[in-house]
Design a protein around this motif. Structure first.
Motif, PDB file in Angstrom:
ATOM      1  N   ASN A 135       0.905  -1.426   0.085  1.00  0.00           N
ATOM      2  CA  ASN A 135      -0.292  -0.138   0.269  1.00  0.00           C
ATOM      3  C   ASN A 135       0.648   1.443   0.247  1.00  0.00           C
ATOM      4  N   ARG A 136       0.478   2.503  -0.483  1.00  0.00           N
ATOM      5  CA  ARG A 136       0.879   3.172   0.174  1.00  0.00           C
ATOM      6  C   ARG A 136       1.778   4.150  -1.197  1.00  0.00           C
ATOM      7  N   CYS A 137       1.899   3.445  -2.563  1.00  0.00           N
ATOM      8  CA  CYS A 137       2.876   3.251  -3.008  1.00  0.00           C
ATOM      9  C   CYS A 137       3.194   5.022  -3.597  1.00  0.00           C
ATOM     10  N   ILE A 138       4.022   5.036  -3.639  1.00  0.00           N
ATOM     11  CA  ILE A 138       4.748   6.593  -4.512  1.00  0.00           C
ATOM     12  C   ILE A 138       5.735   6.360  -5.672  1.00  0.00           C
ATOM     13  N   LEU A 139       5.304   7.018  -6.972  1.00  0.00           N
ATOM     14  CA  LEU A 139       6.334   6.858  -7.380  1.00  0.00           C
ATOM     15  C   LEU A 139       7.377   8.335  -7.824  1.00  0.00           C
ATOM     16  N   LEU A 140       8.473   8.661  -7.822  1.00  0.00           N
ATOM     17  CA  LEU A 140       8.987  10.084  -7.804  1.00  0.00           C
ATOM     18  C   LEU A 140      10.068  10.001  -9.097  1.00  0.00           C
ATOM     19  N   VAL A 141       8.792  11.286 -10.015  1.00  0.00           N
ATOM     20  CA  VAL A 141       9.985  10.462 -11.305  1.00  0.00           C
ATOM     21  C   VAL A 141      10.440  12.606 -11.635  1.00  0.00           C
ATOM     22  N   THR A 142      12.053  12.299 -11.122  1.00  0.00           N
ATOM     23  CA  THR A 142      13.338  12.868 -11.526  1.00  0.00           C
ATOM     24  C   THR A 142      13.982  14.055 -13.096  1.00  0.00           C
ATOM     25  N   LEU A 143      12.738  14.752 -13.676  1.00  0.00           N
ATOM     26  CA  LEU A 143      13.842  15.035 -14.919  1.00  0.00           C
ATOM     27  C   LEU A 143      13.444  16.953 -14.604  1.00  0.00           C
ATOM     28  N   MET A 144      14.772  17.611 -15.728  1.00  0.00           N
ATOM     29  CA  MET A 144      15.051  18.668 -16.097  1.00  0.00           C
ATOM     30  C   MET A 144      15.143  18.928 -14.886  1.00  0.00           C
ATOM     31  N   ASN A 145      15.634  18.729 -13.940  1.00  0.00           N
ATOM     32  CA  ASN A 145      15.470  19.353 -12.522  1.00  0.00           C
ATOM     33  C   ASN A 145      14.751  19.674 -11.594  1.00  0.00           C
ATOM     34  N   GLN A 146      13.580  18.587 -12.336  1.00  0.00           N
ATOM     35  CA  GLN A 146      12.498  18.988 -11.094  1.00  0.00           C
ATOM     36  C   GLN A 146      11.510  17.537 -11.230  1.00  0.00           C
ATOM     37  N   GLN A 147      10.964  17.471  -9.657  1.00  0.00           N
ATOM     38  CA  GLN A 147      10.689  16.039  -9.649  1.00  0.00           C
ATOM     39  C   GLN A 147       9.251  16.307  -9.183  1.00  0.00           C
ATOM     40  N   VAL A 148       8.234  15.127  -9.654  1.00  0.00           N
ATOM     41  CA  VAL A 148       6.535  14.776  -9.921  1.00  0.00           C
ATOM     42  C   VAL A 148       6.699  14.058  -8.644  1.00  0.00           C
ATOM     43  N   LYS A 149       5.372  14.117  -7.915  1.00  0.00           N
ATOM     44  CA  LYS A 149       5.396  12.986  -6.967  1.00  0.00           C
ATOM     45  C   LYS A 149       4.020  12.560  -7.501  1.00  0.00           C
ATOM     46  N   ILE A 150       3.872  11.274  -7.095  1.00  0.00           N
ATOM     47  CA  ILE A 150       3.268  10.769  -8.146  1.00  0.00           C
ATOM     48  C   ILE A 150       1.912   9.269  -7.393  1.00  0.00           C
ATOM     49  N   HIS A 151       1.453   9.593  -6.880  1.00  0.00           N
ATOM     50  CA  HIS A 151       0.234   8.395  -5.806  1.00  0.00           C
ATOM     51  C   HIS A 151      -0.598   7.921  -7.048  1.00  0.00           C
ATOM     52  N   LEU A 152       0.368   6.755  -5.809  1.00  0.00           N
ATOM     53  CA  LEU A 152      -0.451   5.449  -7.106  1.00  0.00           C
ATOM     54  C   LEU A 152      -1.344   4.193  -6.280  1.00  0.00           C
ATOM     55  N   ALA A 153      -2.269   3.341  -6.916  1.00  0.00           N
ATOM     56  CA  ALA A 153      -2.673   2.533  -6.687  1.00  0.00           C
ATOM     57  C   ALA A 153      -2.142   1.406  -5.665  1.00  0.00           C
ATOM     58  N   LYS A 154      -2.798   0.961  -4.683  1.00  0.00           N
ATOM     59  CA  LYS A 154      -2.151  -0.271  -4.046  1.00  0.00           C
ATOM     60  C   LYS A 154      -2.099  -1.656  -5.408  1.00  0.00           C
ATOM     61  N   LEU A 155      -1.007  -2.759  -4.901  1.00  0.00           N
ATOM     62  CA  LEU A 155      -0.698  -2.994  -5.505  1.00  0.00           C
ATOM     63  C   LEU A 155      -0.621  -4.489  -4.394  1.00  0.00           C
ATOM     64  N   ALA A 156      -1.527  -5.536  -5.775  1.00  0.00           N
ATOM     65  CA  ALA A 156      -1.174  -6.660  -4.858  1.00  0.00           C
ATOM     66  C   ALA A 156       0.000  -7.596  -5.361  1.00  0.00           C
ATOM     67  N   ALA A 157       0.050  -8.409  -4.874  1.00  0.00           N
ATOM     68  CA  ALA A 157       0.939  -9.925  -4.270  1.00  0.00           C
ATOM     69  C   ALA A 157       1.804 -10.168  -5.915  1.00  0.00           C
ATOM     70  N   ARG A 158       3.355  -9.619  -6.506  1.00  0.00           N
ATOM     71  CA  ARG A 158       3.600  -9.795  -7.582  1.00  0.00           C
ATOM     72  C   ARG A 158       3.182  -9.033  -9.063  1.00  0.00           C
ATOM     73  N   GLU A 159       2.176  -7.990  -8.499  1.00  0.00           N
ATOM     74  CA  GLU A 159       1.595  -7.676  -9.323  1.00  0.00           C
ATOM     75  C   GLU A 159       2.284  -6.638 -10.436  1.00  0.00           C
ATOM     76  N   ARG A 160       2.091  -5.711 -11.806  1.00  0.00           N
ATOM     77  CA  ARG A 160       3.062  -5.079 -12.261  1.00  0.00           C
ATOM     78  C   ARG A 160       1.789  -4.247 -12.688  1.00  0.00           C
ATOM     79  N   SER A 161       1.616  -2.944 -13.340  1.00  0.00           N
ATOM     80  CA  SER A 161       1.248  -2.200 -13.427  1.00  0.00           C
ATOM     81  C   SER A 161       2.327  -0.911 -14.647  1.00  0.00           C
ATOM     82  N   LYS A 162       1.260   0.178 -14.486  1.00  0.00           N
ATOM     83  CA  LYS A 162       1.963   1.179 -15.425  1.00  0.00           C
ATOM     84  C   LYS A 162       1.164   2.185 -15.357  1.00  0.00           C
ATOM     85  N   ILE A 163       1.919   3.024 -15.772  1.00  0.00           N
ATOM     86  CA  ILE A 163       1.760   4.273 -16.626  1.00  0.00           C
ATOM     87  C   ILE A 163       2.263   5.395 -17.198  1.00  0.00           C
TER      88      ILE A 163
END
Length: 200
Positions: A135-163
């Motif tokens: 739970n509480r999955c967060i993706l932090l993307v850093t590009l061109m000296n800027q950071q974007v914080k993305i809150h994601l849905a929870k993931l089941a065991a061994r689950e893969r997702s994409k944005i």
């Protein structure tokens, strides 16, 4: 790989013609990159009889359930085996191995051609490598000296997702994109890629 059970094999060889009995004390601990121990996760003792010129394998399994909650962001486990040859005036041999668990969780797909001042769409794929939900999955993307914080849905065991992530490069040359994935069970699983931005 992080999230999976670890199997190690210790190979003992008797190079002499004499029969030997070897006592093996094995232990495993999670450690920091400085080699400082964090927590002991496994301890086992066994005894092996080796005939003349004989070799034997000792298998050691470390389940994820043993190390998961004690692993640091360094993702290192140190395994030691103290081998004592009985009736040989206490002859001992210490074998050590440091395991660094690999992350295969972040996959970044970029278009074949990226052009300056033209919007680009990237595919960022992330996964839960654990045999339990996170739970509480967060993706932090850093590009061109800027950071974007993305809150994601929870993931089941061994689950893969994409944005899908859009940006517009403002200069030609190499750009580095870094992705940092964290959740309630682990943190700082990283992925990065260098993007070559071509002139228009």
């Amino acid at each position: 790989v992080f999230g999976k059970d670890i199997t190690l094999i210790l190979i003992l060889n008797n190079l002499s013609f004499d029969h030997k009995t070897v006592k093996v004390d094995m232990s495993a601990s999670t450690i920091l990159y400085t080699r400082r121990a964090v927590a002991e996760i496994l301890k086992a003792t066994t005894s092996v009889d080796l005939g003349s010129k004989q070799g034997k394998h000792i298998r050691l399994k470390i389940p994820y359930s043993y190390y998961g909650k004690y692993l640091t962001t360094d993702k290192r486990i140190q395994v030691t085996a103290l081998c004592e040859v009985m009736h040989m005036n206490g002859l001992k041999l210490l074998v050590e191995k440091t395991i660094i668990l690999e992350d295969t969780n972040i996959i970044i797909k970029i278009p074949r051609r990226v052009v300056v001042n033209k919007t680009v769409t990237l595919e960022i794929s992330y996964a839960n490598p654990l045999p339990e939900p996170v739970n509480r999955c967060i993706l932090l993307v850093t590009l061109m000296n800027q950071q974007v914080k993305i809150h994601l849905a929870k993931l089941a065991a061994r689950e893969r997702s994409k944005i899908y992530f859009e940006f517009t490069p403002r200069r030609i040359g190499p750009l580095q994109l870094q992705v940092d994935f964290s959740c309630d069970k682990f943190s700082h699983i990283k992925g990065f890629v260098t993007i070559a931005v071509a002139p228009a």
